[in-house]
Motif scaffolding. Sequence first.
Motif, PDB file in Angstrom:
ATOM      1  N   ALA A 206       0.831  -1.213   0.000  1.00 20.55           N
ATOM      2  CA  ALA A 206       0.000   0.000   0.000  1.00 20.55           C
ATOM      3  C   ALA A 206       0.859   1.254   0.000  1.00 20.55           C
ATOM      4  O   ALA A 206       0.542   2.242  -0.680  1.00 20.55           O
ATOM      5  N   MET A 207       1.953   1.250   0.757  1.00 23.31           N
ATOM      6  CA  MET A 207       2.831   2.413   0.791  1.00 23.31           C
ATOM      7  C   MET A 207       3.495   2.638  -0.573  1.00 23.31           C
ATOM      8  O   MET A 207       3.593   3.777  -1.059  1.00 23.31           O
ATOM      9  N   VAL A 208       3.930   1.537  -1.223  1.00 25.10           N
ATOM     10  CA  VAL A 208       4.538   1.664  -2.554  1.00 25.10           C
ATOM     11  C   VAL A 208       3.522   2.221  -3.537  1.00 25.10           C
ATOM     12  O   VAL A 208       3.854   3.075  -4.380  1.00 25.10           O
ATOM     13  N   GLN A 209       2.270   1.765  -3.425  1.00 26.67           N
ATOM     14  CA  GLN A 209       1.239   2.250  -4.339  1.00 26.67           C
ATOM     15  C   GLN A 209       1.003   3.745  -4.156  1.00 26.67           C
ATOM     16  O   GLN A 209       0.907   4.491  -5.130  1.00 26.67           O
ATOM     17  N   ARG A 210       0.931   4.204  -2.904  1.00 25.30           N
ATOM     18  CA  ARG A 210       0.680   5.627  -2.657  1.00 25.30           C
ATOM     19  C   ARG A 210       1.868   6.489  -3.078  1.00 25.30           C
ATOM     20  O   ARG A 210       1.698   7.511  -3.750  1.00 25.30           O
ATOM     21  N   ARG A 211       3.080   6.070  -2.707  1.00 26.32           N
ATOM     22  CA  ARG A 211       4.255   6.875  -3.048  1.00 26.32           C
ATOM     23  C   ARG A 211       4.507   6.889  -4.542  1.00 26.32           C
ATOM     24  O   ARG A 211       4.882   7.918  -5.118  1.00 26.32           O
ATOM     25  N   GLY A 212       4.281   5.745  -5.193  1.00 23.43           N
ATOM     26  CA  GLY A 212       4.486   5.710  -6.631  1.00 23.43           C
ATOM     27  C   GLY A 212       3.515   6.617  -7.359  1.00 23.43           C
ATOM     28  O   GLY A 212       3.900   7.313  -8.314  1.00 23.43           O
ATOM     29  N   THR A 213       2.246   6.631  -6.942  1.00 22.97           N
ATOM     30  CA  THR A 213       1.265   7.521  -7.568  1.00 22.97           C
ATOM     31  C   THR A 213       1.643   8.983  -7.352  1.00 22.97           C
ATOM     32  O   THR A 213       1.489   9.818  -8.254  1.00 22.97           O
ATOM     33  N   ALA A 214       2.160   9.291  -6.166  1.00 22.34           N
ATOM     34  CA  ALA A 214       2.537  10.679  -5.875  1.00 22.34           C
ATOM     35  C   ALA A 214       3.752  11.116  -6.683  1.00 22.34           C
ATOM     36  O   ALA A 214       3.826  12.269  -7.136  1.00 22.34           O
ATOM     37  N   ALA A 226       1.994  -2.459  -7.692  1.00 25.44           N
ATOM     38  CA  ALA A 226       1.928  -2.785  -6.262  1.00 25.44           C
ATOM     39  C   ALA A 226       0.486  -2.816  -5.784  1.00 25.44           C
ATOM     40  O   ALA A 226       0.101  -3.660  -4.962  1.00 25.44           O
ATOM     41  N   GLY A 227      -0.338  -1.900  -6.297  1.00 26.67           N
ATOM     42  CA  GLY A 227      -1.748  -1.898  -5.925  1.00 26.67           C
ATOM     43  C   GLY A 227      -2.458  -3.157  -6.387  1.00 26.67           C
ATOM     44  O   GLY A 227      -3.285  -3.720  -5.652  1.00 26.67           O
ATOM     45  N   GLU A 228      -2.147  -3.610  -7.605  1.00 23.96           N
ATOM     46  CA  GLU A 228      -2.758  -4.845  -8.100  1.00 23.96           C
ATOM     47  C   GLU A 228      -2.346  -6.044  -7.261  1.00 23.96           C
ATOM     48  O   GLU A 228      -3.174  -6.916  -6.942  1.00 23.96           O
TER      49      GLU A 228
END
Length: 403
Positions: A206-214, A226-228
């Motif tokens: 979840a952290m990778v998904q949020r940071r990557g989107t940002a 990561a989200g998938e």
Amino acid sequence: MAKRERVVRMSVEQPLWRALTGYRVLTMVYAVLLFAFGRDRYERPWIAVVYLAVLCCWTLATLPKVANAVSCTKRFLGVDLAIALIGILLTPLADAQAQTVDGPTLPSIWTAGAVLAYAIKGGWRWAGVASSLVAVANIVERGHPSRDTLHNVLLVWVASIAIGYVVEVARASERTLARALEIEAANRERERLARDIHDGVLQVLAMVQRRGTALGGEAAELGRMAGEQEVALRTLVAGGLTRPSLVSEDESEGAVVRVVDVDDEPDDDGPLDLRGLLAPRAGARITLSEPGAPVLLPPPVARELAAAVAAALDNVRVHAGEAARAWILIEDWPDEVVVTVRDDGPGIPEGRLAQAEGEGRMGVALSIRGRLRDLGGTVELISVPGQGTEVELKVPRGKAGQK
């Protein structure tokens, strides 16, 4: 290392074996006392003495044989019943008046213990065979079927078959309980693993998904992947898109518990699990909360309700933005199925729905309200500006079952 639970299986029939052990000893003593107090009427008392001596030795020597079902073998049961039948048939030889005067046989009520051993070991069918042989021996011993003889024979026959049937039901209940305990232990272990995974791997994804989107760019693609993986892992921890259903059924040997797998794509004639249709909607920003048991609906109803939920989620994405979070809650009640879709978006301004319908945008009116109206259900929409929107979809089970 985490401790694993051990399922202890308790024998519900063990008290019956202990009771049978005591019964055999007491009835052996009773048979000896009957002979001791009535030995004057025996023309050949030595026959009774020899037989009762054998009976006492056999009863005391074979007490371990009636301690449990494993030690009580078929060979032992055969010899035990043979001793009882021989004692019945020897009674006229020891007592010449036995065929003219209703009196006890040499083994007396000890014979019932041999029949009860059959009932506890093999159930009512074995008890029926053993008690029938005892009945034949009693009739032959009497020479004619008197009222008392028939009464005693019928009593032993009915009692042994009833006890045998109760034993079969008790064994089936024991298997059901043992299976339920095993399933409960497995579920607890899965929940423990789920907590560990949730505290570790899922939080990292979840952290990778949020940071990557940002961060955007290539990091955004990494965040999407990561989200998938987070969604896939959550589904795996939950036990798959459709969890197995535990069903109790009656078979010839009694009730047993079995696991019924609900197919992802069942036949049109069979019900569909609504959880399986909505599970793919869950993701990094969509949380699905569902019951632990299948939510079964007729296929047309389940698909229409899932399509209405999809339309509600489309509205969240279009009007609340890609960053909005949504929650899906499935409630399975005896009379209806309720699905609630809630988001944390800006909400719908007052009068906006009426304006959209006037402009020809019929997403809510047709995709959601129209579908539920065709199913005999209702839609309730609650929206407060700045506090998000909640759509509650209700489908009555009575009307749903007619579709």
